[in-house]
Structures are given as C-alpha cells and as structure tokens.
Design a protein around this motif. Structure first.
Motif, PDB file in Angstrom:
ATOM      1  N   HIS A 102      -1.340  -1.807  -6.646  1.00 36.38           N
ATOM      2  CA  HIS A 102      -2.613  -1.896  -7.374  1.00 36.38           C
ATOM      3  C   HIS A 102      -2.992  -0.520  -7.909  1.00 36.38           C
ATOM      4  O   HIS A 102      -2.951   0.458  -7.167  1.00 36.38           O
ATOM      5  CB  HIS A 102      -3.727  -2.378  -6.434  1.00 36.38           C
ATOM      6  N   ARG A 134       0.847  -1.181   0.000  1.00 34.48           N
ATOM      7  CA  ARG A 134       0.000   0.000   0.000  1.00 34.48           C
ATOM      8  C   ARG A 134       0.886   1.236   0.000  1.00 34.48           C
ATOM      9  O   ARG A 134       1.811   1.342   0.800  1.00 34.48           O
ATOM     10  CB  ARG A 134      -0.882  -0.012   1.247  1.00 34.48           C
ATOM     11  N   GLY A 135       0.652   2.152  -0.941  1.00 34.39           N
ATOM     12  CA  GLY A 135       1.436   3.377  -1.021  1.00 34.39           C
ATOM     13  C   GLY A 135       2.614   3.294  -1.983  1.00 34.39           C
ATOM     14  O   GLY A 135       3.221   4.309  -2.302  1.00 34.39           O
ATOM     15  N   TRP A 194      -6.198  -2.930   0.091  1.00 32.97           N
ATOM     16  CA  TRP A 194      -6.237  -2.407  -1.278  1.00 32.97           C
ATOM     17  C   TRP A 194      -7.476  -1.560  -1.526  1.00 32.97           C
ATOM     18  O   TRP A 194      -7.432  -0.577  -2.249  1.00 32.97           O
ATOM     19  CB  TRP A 194      -6.143  -3.538  -2.301  1.00 32.97           C
ATOM     20  N   GLU A 238      -8.665   6.138  -1.184  1.00 30.84           N
ATOM     21  CA  GLU A 238      -7.824   7.339  -1.180  1.00 30.84           C
ATOM     22  C   GLU A 238      -7.571   7.836  -2.598  1.00 30.84           C
ATOM     23  O   GLU A 238      -7.545   9.039  -2.850  1.00 30.84           O
ATOM     24  CB  GLU A 238      -6.501   7.056  -0.450  1.00 30.84           C
ATOM     25  N   HIS A 295      -7.315  -7.662   1.085  1.00 32.45           N
ATOM     26  CA  HIS A 295      -8.390  -7.050   0.293  1.00 32.45           C
ATOM     27  C   HIS A 295      -8.765  -5.680   0.850  1.00 32.45           C
ATOM     28  O   HIS A 295      -8.933  -4.718   0.110  1.00 32.45           O
ATOM     29  CB  HIS A 295      -9.627  -7.956   0.279  1.00 32.45           C
ATOM     30  N   ALA A 334      -9.409   6.825   4.269  1.00 35.79           N
ATOM     31  CA  ALA A 334      -9.648   5.469   4.754  1.00 35.79           C
ATOM     32  C   ALA A 334      -8.584   5.082   5.764  1.00 35.79           C
ATOM     33  O   ALA A 334      -7.399   5.353   5.558  1.00 35.79           O
ATOM     34  CB  ALA A 334      -9.640   4.488   3.583  1.00 35.79           C
ATOM     35  N   ASP A 370      -5.899 -13.032  -7.320  1.00 29.98           N
ATOM     36  CA  ASP A 370      -5.683 -12.003  -6.304  1.00 29.98           C
ATOM     37  C   ASP A 370      -6.950 -11.198  -6.036  1.00 29.98           C
ATOM     38  O   ASP A 370      -7.312 -10.954  -4.888  1.00 29.98           O
ATOM     39  CB  ASP A 370      -4.562 -11.073  -6.773  1.00 29.98           C
ATOM     40  N   ALA A 423      -8.853   0.247   0.749  1.00 28.89           N
ATOM     41  CA  ALA A 423      -8.530   1.512   1.422  1.00 28.89           C
ATOM     42  C   ALA A 423      -7.701   2.398   0.495  1.00 28.89           C
ATOM     43  O   ALA A 423      -7.950   3.599   0.352  1.00 28.89           O
ATOM     44  CB  ALA A 423      -7.770   1.236   2.722  1.00 28.89           C
ATOM     45  N   GLU A 424      -6.735   1.766  -0.159  1.00 26.46           N
ATOM     46  CA  GLU A 424      -5.884   2.526  -1.088  1.00 26.46           C
ATOM     47  C   GLU A 424      -6.721   3.090  -2.238  1.00 26.46           C
ATOM     48  O   GLU A 424      -6.530   4.222  -2.669  1.00 26.46           O
ATOM     49  CB  GLU A 424      -4.785   1.598  -1.610  1.00 26.46           C
TER      50      GLU A 424
END
Lengths: 144, 172
Positions: free
Chosen positions: A55, A49-50, B68, B74, B65, B80, A88, B70-71
C-alpha cells in the motif's frame, strides 16, 4: 519467477496474484508466508507490510502493481483496481457497488479452503470481470 | 445501557478474546497526517484505550487494516507497533466492548431519528433518504463489533421508508 505474499489471502492478494500471472509473469509461482522475514531470497514480496509492492499513498497493492508495471492504460484493469480498492480499503474514493459483494465472496472462500483454493477459484472470477469491463470500455456502456 | 444488555458474543466462551492493539506516535506538526490517521481509525470504530493506543477485536480484516495504518504512520515519519493481546480479565473486555457498543448505539440512534424525520417527506425525497441512510447503515455495520439492540431498530426504521415495507411487516 517466484512471488511471495502474506498467508490468509483476501481480495487484494487474490487479485494481485491473478494480475501477476495474467499480465506480468505467466510462469509465476506463489508462496504464502506469515511474515516478511520468511520470504525466500529469490521471491518478490507483494501486499505485505514493508514490501515495495504494497500500500502506498492510500493505494492498495493492486493499484501499486499496476503503476510499477505500466499497466495503468488498460481501462478494464483500472476499473478492477477501483473495485479492489473499495473492497480492500472501503474509503469511498471510488464508486464501486461491486466491491461489498466481492468482498463477502472472498471472505467466505477463505473460510472454506486454503490460500491455494482461493487463488484457484478466484482466477476465473477475475478473468470474467476483466472480460466484462473490457467489453464495457469498448461499448461505453454495460455489455449485458 | 446496562451491562446485562450486552450481546452474548462479547465474552463468548468465558475467557477474554484476542484483540489487536496499535501503539503509535506521530509528529505534532504537520497536523494533516494525524487527522488522516485518526479519521481512518475512527472509521474502523476503534476503542481508544490511551494516548496513541487503540484496540479492536482481532480478526483477519481488523488485523490487516491496522497493519496498513501502522505502515502509513511510519510513512508519515511516525512510529507504530502492532500487538495481539488478551485483556487481563473478562470484566475489562466487557467494559471495552460496552464502550464500543455505546458509540455505535449513538450512531444508530442518529440514523433512526433521520429515518423518522423522512417519513413525512414526499415519495421522491423519502426514496433519496432511504438510499442515503442505507449507505450510512452499511458504514456503521462495518465498525459494529458488538451489535447493540439499536442496530435492529435503526434497520427497521430505515427499511420502513420503502413503500412496500411497512413497519408492521418489519416487526412481524
């Protein structure tokens, strides 16, 4: 080069590690960390994340890396990307009946060994998948 | 469904288990991102515990899950945060699990009804129904964290559409 990803790797990260080592950086070394804040300065993070290699727009990290490193022309990699995406994200964007099986294999592996073990075991698995879909794309049908 | 019919794993060891919570806010407009996010959460079978607050039992898959999503929130210009939490009492956890099991029960019952309707169709049509309902069952299984008794019943009803699998075999 040094690469970093989240510990507790599953299918997307295992496939990315294989992709990086085989097509981008043969000397790649990987560190698995708990959090983006723990990524060493000299490492490129992926599937976190980030991170840039994560993704984006509904794509999984494997698909993002294919795009960032201009690997989208390889039909075998494209097919593997569809399988990883479904394993995924499971959003039915692609028809990939292989995905649920591969997902279970990876989940099982993560229960019996550490991340290094998972990467070691999955490397020949992805090599084999790549060869299978490479032949399939040459033949225009299932090779066996 | 009575509380007593909840499966054992709900409160396995007496203490409440770990849950992953997502607290999020999205701009009211445009509405497409809100719908996209809600569809994804629904597909995961989340329990809604408040406005912009959802919960799932924490495991490797659910945490990933939720991270992602949450991402993505944003990325849509929302905010989030993801939390790991333990319900303050097993009673609360049980209630949460029960509401999730009830939601799945409804879905399984719909599958079961469709399977029963398909029994009188021609063999070709029955086979098509079998494939479609098996796919539907797989989707429900992915969000079935506290399997209700209807799970088994729905599987039995769907499998009975296959010519070699009579209900009697299935019940044996």
């Amino acid at each position: 080069m040094k690469w970093a990803t989240r510990a507790g790797i599953h299918i997307d990260r295992a496939a990315c590690a294989w992709l990086i080592r085989r097509f981008i950086d043969p000397d790649a070394t990987f560190v698995c960390v708990a959090d983006l804040a723990h990524v060493p300065d000299d490492a490129t993070p992926f599937d976190m994340r980030g991170a840039d290699l994560g993704h984006h727009h509904g794509d999984c990290s494997f698909e993002t890396i294919l795009r960032r490193y201009d690997l989208t022309d390889d039909p075998a990699l494209q097919r593997i990307a569809e399988i990883i995406h479904e394993a995924d994200l499971d959003d039915e964007r692609f028809d990939a009946p292989e995905a649920p099986g591969l997902d279970v294999v990876l989940r099982g592996l993560s229960m019996i060994g550490d991340d290094e073990h998972t990467m070691t075991v999955t490397k020949p698995v992805f090599d084999g998948l790549y060869e299978y879909y490479r032949r399939a794309s040459l033949l225009g049908r299932e090779p066996a | 469904m009575s509380e007593g019919s909840l499966p054992q794993q709900t409160v396995a060891s007496g203490g409440a288990g770990q849950w992953v919570l997502l607290s999020y806010r999205l701009p009211r407009e445009p509405s497409t991102p809100r719908i996209t996010v809600w569809r994804k959460l629904k597909r995961l079978g989340v329990a809604q515990i408040g406005d912009g607050l959802i919960a799932l039992p924490a495991d490797a898959r659910t945490r990933e899950h939720i991270d992602w999503i949450a991402e993505e929130i944003e990325g849509f210009g929302g905010t989030a945060t993801v939390w790991l939490a333990q319900p303050g009492s097993t009673t609360q956890e049980r209630r949460l699990a029960q509401s999730m099991a009830e939601a799945r029960t409804t879905e399984y019952q719909q599958v079961m009804a469709q399977a029963e309707q398909a029994r009188t169709l021609t063999e070709d049509e029955r086979h098509r129904a079998l494939r479609r309902l098996r796919a539907e069952l797989r989707r429900i299984h992915r969000r079935d964290y506290f399997p209700p008794p209807a799970r088994r019943a729905a599987e039995t009803a769907v499998n009975a559409l296959h010519p070699t699998r009579t209900p009697t075999e299935e019940n044996a």
